[in-house]
Design a protein around this motif. Structure first.
Motif, short mmCIF file in Angstrom:
data_model
loop_
_atom_site.label_atom_id
_atom_site.label_comp_id
_atom_site.label_asym_id
_atom_site.label_seq_id
_atom_site.Cartn_x
_atom_site.Cartn_y
_atom_site.Cartn_z
N ASP A 1 0.87 -1.17 0.00
CA ASP A 1 0.00 0.00 0.00
C ASP A 1 0.91 1.23 0.00
N HIS B 1 0.27 4.34 -0.04
CA HIS B 1 -0.12 5.41 0.88
C HIS B 1 0.40 5.12 2.28
N LYS B 2 0.27 3.87 2.73
CA LYS B 2 0.81 3.50 4.04
C LYS B 2 2.33 3.61 4.04
N ASP C 1 3.29 7.13 4.48
CA ASP C 1 3.10 7.54 5.88
C ASP C 1 4.25 7.04 6.77
N VAL C 2 4.70 5.81 6.52
CA VAL C 2 5.81 5.26 7.32
C VAL C 2 7.10 6.03 7.05
N LYS D 1 2.71 15.34 1.79
CA LYS D 1 2.49 14.04 1.12
C LYS D 1 2.70 14.11 -0.38
N SER E 1 7.21 -5.65 6.94
CA SER E 1 5.78 -5.74 7.13
C SER E 1 5.44 -6.15 8.57
N GLU E 2 4.50 -5.43 9.16
CA GLU E 2 4.03 -5.71 10.52
C GLU E 2 3.53 -7.14 10.64
#
Length: 187
Positions: A121, A123-124, A127-128, A140, A178-179
């Protein structure tokens, strides 16, 4: 932190810095290893990564389903199969990585995700990266993270296409994992 003759510290930009003073325990790699595999095994030993395993895969590895690949690697599940990608903020195209770092920004990051997990993603990811940059983050619209070309990936990582690993990369850069990988069982 120190382990096996290696001092590991984090610089201002969040990069892991390894001060290599190999200990006598860093034995020579097996004779049947490729030069790349031998280098990775040495880096893993220097960092004290006792669970790191490296193996060469058949030429047609990526033509097979994930379950077959899992079996070849001896992974606990297909969820443990990951890929590493170098992503570049193309909005920083006129700026070198060093210049970006001087501004508190990141031109490139290495992202590790599962093959059978959700797609990246962007967008994520933006943000990270902005979170890593903290007070130096731009708006952004100043981010457009794209995967680098195969040639750029080879130059930056030191690894051929489909063989990029975050361990022992030629160019230091932030590593984003990845989380979902934290929840995996060991094995």
């Amino acid at each position: 932190a120190e382990a096996s003759g290696v001092r590991l510290s984090i610089d201002r930009a969040g990069h892991a810095l390894v001060d290599r003073h190999p200990s006598p325990a860093a034995a020579a790699p097996p004779h049947d290893s490729s030069p790349v595999q031998a280098r990775l095994e040495l880096v893993a030993r220097e960092l004290g990564l006792s669970s790191a395993r490296f193996c060469r895969t058949p030429q047609d590895y990526y033509e097979h389903e994930l379950e077959w690949r899992r079996e070849v690697l001896g992974a606990c599940s297909t969820a443990a199969l990951c890929k590493s990608m170098i992503m570049e903020n193309t909005r920083l195209s006129g700026v070198s990585a060093a210049e970006a770092a001087g501004l508190g920004r990141y031109k490139r990051v290495c992202v590790v995700l599962q093959y059978d997990g959700p797609k990246l993603d962007k967008h994520k990811l933006t943000d990270v990266v902005r979170g890593l940059e903290g007070r130096h983050a731009a708006a952004k619209r100043q981010y457009s993270l794209r995967m680098v070309s195969g040639e750029e990936s080879l130059a930056l990582s030191g690894f051929e296409h489909n063989a990029v690993t975050p361990l022992g990369m030629a160019t230091p850069m932030p590593l984003l994992v990845s989380e979902r990988l934290r929840g995996l069982a060991d094995g």
